[in-house]
Design an enzyme around this catalytic site. Structure first.
Site, short mmCIF file in Angstrom:
data_model
loop_
_atom_site.label_atom_id
_atom_site.label_comp_id
_atom_site.label_asym_id
_atom_site.label_seq_id
_atom_site.Cartn_x
_atom_site.Cartn_y
_atom_site.Cartn_z
N ARG A 130 41.30 66.13 71.60
CA ARG A 130 42.24 65.20 72.24
C ARG A 130 43.68 65.72 72.19
O ARG A 130 44.45 65.45 73.11
CB ARG A 130 42.13 63.83 71.58
CG ARG A 130 40.86 63.13 72.00
CD ARG A 130 40.70 61.80 71.35
NE ARG A 130 39.64 61.05 72.03
CZ ARG A 130 39.03 60.00 71.52
NH1 ARG A 130 39.37 59.54 70.34
NH2 ARG A 130 38.09 59.39 72.20
N LYS B 261 21.22 50.27 76.16
CA LYS B 261 20.93 48.90 76.59
C LYS B 261 21.47 48.57 77.97
O LYS B 261 22.56 48.95 78.33
CB LYS B 261 21.53 47.92 75.59
CG LYS B 261 20.80 47.92 74.26
CD LYS B 261 21.38 46.88 73.33
CE LYS B 261 22.58 47.35 72.72
NZ LYS B 261 23.49 46.91 71.93
N GLY C 143 30.99 58.16 75.93
CA GLY C 143 31.16 58.98 74.74
C GLY C 143 29.94 59.83 74.43
O GLY C 143 30.05 61.04 74.19
N GLY D 286 35.18 54.17 76.67
CA GLY D 286 35.36 52.77 77.10
C GLY D 286 36.17 52.66 78.38
O GLY D 286 35.84 51.88 79.28
P1 ADP Z 1 27.39 56.53 76.41
O1 ADP Z 1 28.17 56.58 75.11
O2 ADP Z 1 27.27 57.87 77.06
O3 ADP Z 1 27.93 55.49 77.34
P2 ADP Z 1 25.42 54.78 75.26
O4 ADP Z 1 26.29 54.55 74.08
O5 ADP Z 1 25.23 53.66 76.22
O6 ADP Z 1 25.90 56.09 76.06
O7 ADP Z 1 23.96 55.17 74.77
C1 ADP Z 1 23.69 56.27 73.96
C2 ADP Z 1 22.55 55.99 73.03
O8 ADP Z 1 21.40 55.58 73.73
C3 ADP Z 1 22.15 57.25 72.27
O9 ADP Z 1 22.44 57.07 70.90
C4 ADP Z 1 20.64 57.35 72.52
O10 ADP Z 1 19.91 57.69 71.37
C5 ADP Z 1 20.27 55.97 72.97
N1 ADP Z 1 19.04 55.95 73.78
C6 ADP Z 1 18.80 56.66 74.90
N2 ADP Z 1 17.55 56.45 75.33
C7 ADP Z 1 16.97 55.59 74.47
C8 ADP Z 1 15.67 54.99 74.37
N3 ADP Z 1 14.73 55.25 75.28
N4 ADP Z 1 15.44 54.16 73.34
C9 ADP Z 1 16.40 53.89 72.45
N5 ADP Z 1 17.63 54.42 72.48
C10 ADP Z 1 17.93 55.26 73.48
MG MG Z 2 28.09 55.34 73.31
#
Ligand code: ADP
Ligand code: MG
Length: 399
Positions: free
Chosen positions: A38, A199, A356, A379
Site C-alpha cells: 500500500r 456467501k 481482498g 470493501g
Molecule cells: P473476496 O475477499 O475476494 O471478496 P470473499 O471474502 O467473499 O472473497 O470469499 C473468500 C472466501 O470464500 C475464501 O476464504 C474461500 O475459502 C471461501 N470459499 C470459496 N468457495 C467456498 C466454498 N465452496 N465453501 C466454503 N467457502 C468457500
Molecule cells: Mg474477503
C-alpha cells in the site's frame, strides 16, 4: 455517480500545502511492516507532489484504535519505510491536528514531506466530525484523496476535509475510478462478471447491480450452492443460505428477463468435510452439480466448470472478477480459482480483480502482473460494483 473527477494534474500544487489522504493501513507483525504494497502504491502521487514543489502533508489511518492513543498503531513505521522509498526524510508528527502537527506543517518547505499520526487516534475521524475536518483542512490549501481502500467511508480525513478545501484525486484513486468506472459505465462488450466467495449474502447488491450491466454473469465459489439449491438440486453439506433461496430465484429470473447469460458450475469438487486446518491435505472427488451426495460438501468448481468459465472469460472484452471459485487457501481446492486467474491472465480483455481474497489469490498464484487492474480496496471495490456512491470520491471536484 460521476466518475470524471479532477486529479492532482488538474490543479496547481507548486508551493501549496497539500493534505494527501493515503491508505497506509499496512499489515504489521511484532512492530514490523509485513507488506508495504500500500505504501508503494501511494508513491506515484507523493513523488509527483514532491517533484512539483508542494508541501506535502500525508495522513492515513491504521487499524482500529477507536479514538484511543494506541502506540502499537503509530504510523512512525510507515514514515520510516516512506523515507527509504522516497530517499529523503519524512517528517513524523507526534499528533494528528495538535500543536506538533501544526507547527511542522507550517514549517514545511517546498518538496518537504510530513506524515500525521494515525487519524483514527481522533474520535472525530470515523464520525466525520466537522470540527476535526476543519482542523485537518486548516493545515493545508488543497486536499488530495489517494486512499481508494478507505473511499467507501465518510470519515473526516477521507471526505470531510473536502468540505473546506479544493479536493482532487491522487493517481491511485484516479486509476481505480477510471478503470472500474469505465467498466461499469461504458464497458467494451462482451462484459463478463465472475463472482465467487463464501456467501451469497455478502454480495446480494453486487449481483443485482451487475445484472443490469453484464452480458454474462458467472457464479462460482461458495455462493453457487445457494443458487443450485434454489434451482431444486440437492447440494449435500455445501454452504447454503436458506434465507436467500428466493433472492437467488429472483436473480435467475432477472437474468432471464434481461437476456443475461448466467452460468453456474456444472460440476464441483466435493469432500466429506471442510479442511481443518484449511490447508490440510484432503481427499476430494469430482461430481456433477446435479448429483452432489448428501454427505458431501462442494468446496471448489470442477474441471468442466473450469473449462466453461475460462471459455466465457476468454471471449470477453471486459472481465470483472470478485471472489474465489473455491477454498483456494487449500492447494487441492485452488484449481477453480487458478483456472479463472489463468483465463484472465491469458485474455486480451480489460481484466479487473476486486475483493481482498481474490486479489490475494491472484498475487499468491503469480498472475498479478498479467491482470489489467487489481483493486487496492476490497470493501471499496465491492461498493463500487454495487453501484454505490463512494463518499471519498463523490467529494472530489468534477472535471
Ligand atoms: P473476496 O475477499 O475476494 O471478496 P470473499 O471474502 O467473499 O472473497 O470469499 C473468500 C472466501 O470464500 C475464501 O476464504 C474461500 O475459502 C471461501 N470459499 C470459496 N468457495 C467456498 C466454498 N465452496 N465453501 C466454503 N467457502 C468457500
Ligand atoms: Mg474477503
Amino acid at each position: 455517480m460521476n466518475y470524471n473527477k479532477k486529479s492532482i494534474e488538474d490543479i496547481e500544487v507548486a508551493g501549496k500545502r497539500v493534505l494527501c489522504r493515503c491508505d497506509f493501513n499496512v499489515p504489521t507483525k511484532d512492530g514490523k511492516i509485513t507488506s508495504d504494497k500500500r505504501i508503494v502504491a501511494a508513491m506515484p502521487t507523493i513523488e509527483y507532489l514532491v517533484k512539483k514543489g508542494a508541501k506535502v502533508i500525508l495522513c492515513s489511518h491504521m487499524g482500529k484504535p477507536k479514538g484511543e492513543w494506541k502506540p502499537e498503531l503509530s504510523l512512525k513505521i510507515v514514515a520510516d519505510r516512506l523515507s527509504q522509498l522516497l530517499g529523503k526524510e519524512v517528517i513524523m508528527a507526534s499528533d494528528v491536528v495538535g500543536e506538533d502537527a501544526k507547527a511542522k506543517a507550517a514549517a514545511l518547505k517546498e518538496g518537504d514531506v510530513m506524515l500525521l499520526e494515525n487519524t483514527r487516534y481522533m474520535k472525530g475521524e470515523t464520525k466525520n466530525d466537522p470540527e476535526l475536518s476543519k482542523e485537518l483542512a486548516s493545515m493545508a490549501d488543497i486536499f488530495v484523496n489517494d486512499a481508494f481502500g478507505a473511499a467507501h467511508r465518510a470519515h473526516a480525513s477521507t471526505a470531510g476535509a473536502a468540505d473546506y478545501l479544493p479536493a482532487v484525486s491522487g493517481y491511485l484513486v484516479q486509476k481505480e475510478v477510471s478503470i472500474m468506472g469505465k467498466a461499469l459505465a461504458n464497458p467494451e462488450r462482451p462484459f463478463v462478471a465472475i463472482l465467487g466467495g463464501a456467501k451469497v449474502s455478502d454480495k446480494l447488491n453486487v449481483i443485482n447491480n451487475l445484472l443490469e450491466k453484464v452480458d454474462t454473469l458467472i457464479i462460482g465459489g461458495g455462493m453457487a450452492y445457494t443458487f443450485l439449491a434454489a434451482q431444486g438440486y440437492t447440494v449435500g453439506k455445501s454452504l447454503v443460505d436458506n434465507e436467500k433461496l428466493d433472492y437467488c430465484k429472483e436473480m435467475m429470473a432477472k437474468a432471464k428477463a434481461k437476456g443475461v447469460n448466467m452460468l453456474l458450475p456444472v460440476d464441483t469438487a466435493v469432500a466429506a468435510s471442510f479442511p481443518n486446518p484449511i490447508d490440510a491435505e484432503i481427499p476430494v472427488e469430482y461430481v456433477d452439480c446435479t448429483a452432489i451426495p448428501s454427505d458431501q460438501m462442494g468446496l471448489d468448481i470442477g474441471p468442466k466448470a473450469c473449462e466453461a468459465f475460462a471459455a466465457a472469460a476468454k471471449a470477453a472484452k471486459t472481465v470483472v472478477w470478485n471472489g474465489p471459485m473455491g477454498v483456494f487457501e487449500n492447494p487441492t481446492l485452488a484449481k477453480g480459482t487458478i483456472a479463472v486467474a489463468q483465463a484472465l491472465a491469458d485474455s486480451d480483455a480489460v481484466t479487473i480483480v476486486g475483493g481482498g481474497d481474490s486479489a490475494a489469490a491472484c498475487e499468491q498464484l503469480g498472475f498479478a502482473s498479467q491482470i489489467t487492474h487489481i483493486s487496492t480496496g476490497g470493501g471499496a471495490s465491492l461498493e463500487f460494483l454495487e453501484g454505490l456512491e463512494l463518499p471519498g470520491i463523490a467529494c472530489l471536484q468534477d472535471k
